[in-house]
Write an enzyme that holds these catalytic residues in place. Structure first.
Site, PDB file in Angstrom:
ATOM      1  CB  ILE A  38      -0.986   0.019   1.210  1.00 48.02           C
ATOM      2  CG1 ILE A  38      -1.964   1.212   1.141  1.00 48.02           C
ATOM      3  CG2 ILE A  38      -0.265  -0.021   2.541  1.00 48.02           C
ATOM      4  CD1 ILE A  38      -2.814   1.265  -0.092  1.00 48.02           C
ATOM      5  NE  ARG A  61       8.848  -9.262   7.276  1.00 50.62           N
ATOM      6  CZ  ARG A  61       7.937 -10.193   7.015  1.00 50.62           C
ATOM      7  NH1 ARG A  61       7.641 -11.076   7.929  1.00 50.62           N
ATOM      8  NH2 ARG A  61       7.327 -10.250   5.848  1.00 50.62           N
ATOM      9  CE1 TYR A  82      10.223  -3.601   8.776  1.00 49.96           C
ATOM     10  CE2 TYR A  82       9.030  -4.618  10.583  1.00 49.96           C
ATOM     11  CZ  TYR A  82       9.280  -4.503   9.231  1.00 49.96           C
ATOM     12  OH  TYR A  82       8.581  -5.286   8.351  1.00 49.96           O
ATOM     13  CG  LEU A  98       4.985  -2.716   9.885  1.00 44.64           C
ATOM     14  CD1 LEU A  98       5.701  -2.680  11.230  1.00 44.64           C
ATOM     15  CD2 LEU A  98       5.767  -3.547   8.871  1.00 44.64           C
ATOM     16  CG  HIS A 103      -1.073  -1.269  12.651  1.00 43.08           C
ATOM     17  ND1 HIS A 103      -2.275  -0.869  12.114  1.00 43.08           N
ATOM     18  CD2 HIS A 103      -0.341  -1.736  11.602  1.00 43.08           C
ATOM     19  CE1 HIS A 103      -2.266  -1.070  10.804  1.00 43.08           C
ATOM     20  NE2 HIS A 103      -1.104  -1.607  10.477  1.00 43.08           N
ATOM     21  CE  LYS A 121      -7.911   0.026   6.744  1.00 46.32           C
ATOM     22  NZ  LYS A 121      -7.441  -1.078   5.872  1.00 46.32           N
ATOM     23  CG  ASP A 203      -8.770  -5.176   4.739  1.00 46.65           C
ATOM     24  OD1 ASP A 203      -7.562  -4.987   4.903  1.00 46.65           O
ATOM     25  OD2 ASP A 203      -9.337  -4.979   3.656  1.00 46.65           O
TER      26      ASP A 203
HETATM   27  N1  LIG Z   1      -5.292   2.830   3.397  1.00 53.16           N
HETATM   28  C1  LIG Z   1      -5.506   1.910   2.491  1.00 53.16           C
HETATM   29  O1  LIG Z   1      -6.098   2.152   1.447  1.00 53.16           O
HETATM   30  C2  LIG Z   1      -4.981   0.558   2.718  1.00 53.16           C
HETATM   31  C3  LIG Z   1      -4.501   0.227   3.934  1.00 53.16           C
HETATM   32  N2  LIG Z   1      -3.978  -0.992   4.148  1.00 53.16           N
HETATM   33  C4  LIG Z   1      -3.470  -1.309   5.479  1.00 53.16           C
HETATM   34  O2  LIG Z   1      -2.033  -1.294   5.390  1.00 53.16           O
HETATM   35  C5  LIG Z   1      -1.467  -2.352   6.119  1.00 53.16           C
HETATM   36  C6  LIG Z   1      -0.634  -3.225   5.179  1.00 53.16           C
HETATM   37  O3  LIG Z   1      -1.382  -3.677   4.091  1.00 53.16           O
HETATM   38  P1  LIG Z   1      -0.652  -4.162   2.742  1.00 53.16           P
HETATM   39  O4  LIG Z   1       0.242  -3.095   2.265  1.00 53.16           O
HETATM   40  O5  LIG Z   1      -1.710  -4.616   1.843  1.00 53.16           O
HETATM   41  O6  LIG Z   1       0.157  -5.379   3.302  1.00 53.16           O
HETATM   42  P2  LIG Z   1       1.439  -6.192   2.825  1.00 53.16           P
HETATM   43  O7  LIG Z   1       1.015  -7.587   2.611  1.00 53.16           O
HETATM   44  O8  LIG Z   1       2.137  -5.500   1.720  1.00 53.16           O
HETATM   45  O9  LIG Z   1       2.308  -6.154   4.144  1.00 53.16           O
HETATM   46  C7  LIG Z   1       2.897  -4.971   4.636  1.00 53.16           C
HETATM   47  C8  LIG Z   1       4.249  -5.258   5.252  1.00 53.16           C
HETATM   48  O10 LIG Z   1       4.054  -6.074   6.386  1.00 53.16           O
HETATM   49  C9  LIG Z   1       5.166  -6.890   6.562  1.00 53.16           C
HETATM   50  N3  LIG Z   1       4.646  -8.265   6.630  1.00 53.16           N
HETATM   51  C10 LIG Z   1       3.979  -8.934   5.715  1.00 53.16           C
HETATM   52  N4  LIG Z   1       3.675 -10.180   6.149  1.00 53.16           N
HETATM   53  C11 LIG Z   1       4.148 -10.262   7.350  1.00 53.16           C
HETATM   54  C12 LIG Z   1       4.143 -11.286   8.286  1.00 53.16           C
HETATM   55  N5  LIG Z   1       3.609 -12.483   8.011  1.00 53.16           N
HETATM   56  N6  LIG Z   1       4.702 -11.050   9.459  1.00 53.16           N
HETATM   57  C13 LIG Z   1       5.241  -9.870   9.704  1.00 53.16           C
HETATM   58  N7  LIG Z   1       5.281  -8.843   8.834  1.00 53.16           N
HETATM   59  C14 LIG Z   1       4.741  -9.041   7.663  1.00 53.16           C
HETATM   60  C15 LIG Z   1       6.052  -6.786   5.337  1.00 53.16           C
HETATM   61  O11 LIG Z   1       7.168  -6.052   5.707  1.00 53.16           O
HETATM   62  P3  LIG Z   1       8.635  -6.288   5.080  1.00 53.16           P
HETATM   63  O12 LIG Z   1       8.606  -5.545   3.792  1.00 53.16           O
HETATM   64  O13 LIG Z   1       9.518  -5.727   6.112  1.00 53.16           O
HETATM   65  O14 LIG Z   1       8.825  -7.753   4.878  1.00 53.16           O
HETATM   66  C16 LIG Z   1       5.182  -6.056   4.345  1.00 53.16           C
HETATM   67  O15 LIG Z   1       5.907  -5.203   3.531  1.00 53.16           O
HETATM   68  C17 LIG Z   1      -2.633  -3.046   6.799  1.00 53.16           C
HETATM   69  O16 LIG Z   1      -2.788  -2.509   8.075  1.00 53.16           O
HETATM   70  C18 LIG Z   1      -3.831  -2.688   5.943  1.00 53.16           C
HETATM   71  O17 LIG Z   1      -5.040  -2.657   6.675  1.00 53.16           O
HETATM   72  C19 LIG Z   1      -3.871  -1.883   3.139  1.00 53.16           C
HETATM   73  C20 LIG Z   1      -4.345  -1.615   1.890  1.00 53.16           C
HETATM   74  C21 LIG Z   1      -5.006  -0.374   1.596  1.00 53.16           C
HETATM   75  O1  LIG Z   2      -7.680  -0.240   3.251  1.00 51.57           O
HETATM   76  C1  LIG Z   2      -7.905  -0.978   2.331  1.00 51.57           C
HETATM   77  O2  LIG Z   2      -8.377  -0.471   1.169  1.00 51.57           O
HETATM   78  C2  LIG Z   2      -8.220  -1.154  -0.038  1.00 51.57           C
HETATM   79  C3  LIG Z   2      -8.359  -2.649   0.108  1.00 51.57           C
HETATM   80  O3  LIG Z   2      -7.933  -3.275  -1.061  1.00 51.57           O
HETATM   81  C4  LIG Z   2      -7.626  -3.178   1.258  1.00 51.57           C
HETATM   82  O4  LIG Z   2      -8.004  -4.504   1.528  1.00 51.57           O
HETATM   83  C5  LIG Z   2      -7.801  -2.420   2.517  1.00 51.57           C
HETATM   84  O5  LIG Z   2      -6.814  -2.813   3.435  1.00 51.57           O
END
Ligand SMILES: NC(=O)C1=CN([C@@H]2O[C@H](COP(=O)(O)OP(=O)(O)OC[C@H]3O[C@@H](n4cnc5c(N)ncnc54)[C@H](OP(=O)(O)O)[C@@H]3O)[C@@H](O)[C@H]2O)C=CC1
Ligand SMILES: O=C1OC[C@@H](O)[C@H](O)[C@H]1O
Length: 423
Positions: A38, A61, A82, A98, A103, A121, A203
């Protein structure tokens, strides 16, 4: 039609390829925790057009992954951990995208290191963590760091316009629906892992909950019912969830969120596992209380208004607000309907309206760009649009999520082992 299409293409192009601003001295130097999917949409692209934001560092990581991410996005510094990022004195603000379950821990660490935090969020895993974080002494006092839960949709002018269409006490029923077709996220995505505080309610559902709270302007009195579909690999996570709430005066709020929507086609037995594209535009339906008045000729006029907000979550891509007004003229003596009428007005709001021109924005600003503007304004003590997600709001949000999980019979999302005493 052609002009509208061209306008849409131009706007969306600028959302993804915004004009690059010359950076000011004293611009915020932001670091990203994780090479998150994201991050480009929520921070890296919006930062390009902001003269007071530089995305200066990232940590992941896996160092190789972090380096590739940094190269792709033009981020000059890569940290191995981090902790290294958070403790980098050249960084003043952290973006935390993350997984939800991380968070709390990493936000608190960043705050402790004196950094401002833009936190994805849902803010944390549950209300206990929310109280611990948002009421933390570190956030009190005149020079306290800024912490913001990234509820980006609230910062877009569309949401303010929607809230101005009615008085909160006139709302009778609200339904928020958000859905993604099955297969968009793999079954083992972070969204479906309980120990990372996954679940659809955390989510897409968190947006739905947030819109209900924002529209009613209060917290629900109770959770009336909840039904969910468990995630196949981790049944403590909801893959889809439907909940009904009661608000004051017996008013109803409903959410319906699905991150793996399937079926709904003819020949159900054959097609039930096909991805469903129904409800691809997240929407909120707001029904207002009917207004009854006496009019000329001793007749009774009933006016019913319904407001449908299409794509409240990413309104910068496209949105539409339908204001549907139905009127009925009735003879109160015999109950006969004399006349009925239905009118629909359409609204859109990509930029602040003329009368609010002091608020900054461009048609191509995304929800994330509007939010970044306010984050910077808060850090720099500048007057902004006035939109903010207050700490109390983030706490109440998690309380409603907890109450929903409780009613569903699902465990609350796990509390971080580093939790500090809640107030
Ligand atoms: N505002 C919005 O529109 C959106 C918000 N979000 C929110 O953003 C956050 C991340 O979502 P998104 O980007 O889709 O997620 P990702 O799957 O890209 O994960 C984000 C980061 O989390 C770390 N990570 C992934 N898997 C694990 C694991 N199993 N254990 C520990 N760390 C892990 C990784 O860090 P590393 O690179 O260090 O390995 C990765 O880069 C969530 O809280 C989600 O709700 C998500 C999508 C849209
Ligand atoms: O915040 C979000 O907005 C877009 C969605 O694709 C995602 O699941 C969610 O984390």
């Amino acid at each position: 039609m052609a002009a509208a299409l061209l306008g849409w293409v131009q706007r969306v192009y600028s959302e993804f390829k915004p004009p690059v601003a010359t950076k000011n001295n004293g611009a915020l130097r932001m670091g990203i925790l994780g090479a998150a999917n994201i991050a480009p949409m929520a921070l890296i692209t919006p930062a390009k057009s902001h003269p007071d934001v530089v995305v200066a560092a990232v940590a992941a990581r896996d160092f190789k992954r972090a380096t590739a991410f940094a190269k792709k996005h033009g981020i000059p510094v890569v940290h191995k951990t981090y902790d290294d990022l958070i403790n980098d004195p050249a960084i003043d603000s952290i973006y935390n995208p993350l997984p939800n379950g991380l968070h709390y821990e990493w936000t608190l660490k960043a705050l402790r290191a004196g950094k401002h935090v833009l936190l994805e969020k849902p803010s944390v895993s549950n209300a206990e963590e929310a109280r611990s974080l948002f009421l933390h002494p570190i956030l009190q006092g005149p020079n306290a760091p800024v912490l913001l839960e990234a509820f980006h949709y609230r910062f877009h002018p569309l949401w303010s316009t929607v809230l101005n269409l009615f008085a909160k006490e006139d709302v009778e029923e609200v339904t928020a629906i958000s859905s993604l077709f099955a297969g968009m996220f793999p079954k083992d995505d972070i969204r479906f892992v309980y120990k990372l505080s996954g679940g659809t309610l955390m989510d897409f559902g968190t947006y739905d909950v947030s819109t209900l709270r924002s529209i009613f302007g209060e917290e629900p009195v109770s959770v009336k019912s909840v039904a969910y579909r468990p995630a196949p690999l981790d049944p403590q996570c909801d893959e889809a969830i439907v909940a009904e709430y009661e608000f004051s005066g017996g008013r109803a709020g409903k959410i319906d969120a699905d991150l793996q929507a399937k079926g709904g086609y003819p020949l159900a037995a054959l097609t039930k596992n096909l991805p469903s594209f129904r409800n691809m535009l997240p929407k909120v339906e707001i029904k207002l209380k009917p207004k009854v008045e006496k009019v000329d000729g001793g007749l009774e006029k009933t006016t019913r208004k319904e407001i449908i907000v299409w794509n409240f979550m990413a309104p910068h891509l496209y949105h539409r607000v339908d204001i549907i007004t139905k009127t009925q003229l009735k003879n109160p003596q015999d109950g006969k309907v004399v006349k009925e009428n239905k009118g629909v007005e359409y609204i859109k709001e990509y930029k602040w309206p003329e009368e609010q021109a002091r608020k900054k924005g461009e048609e191509w600003w995304t929800t994330y760009r509007y939010m970044l503007e306010e984050f910077v304004n808060r850090v720099k003590n500048r007057e902004g649009s006035g939109i903010w997600v207050e700490p109390e709001d983030s706490i109440r949000q998690m309380e409603m999520i907890d109450a929903t999980y409780k009613k569903a019979g699902l465990p609350l999302r796990p509390t971080n082992h580093t939790l500090e005493v809640s107030k």
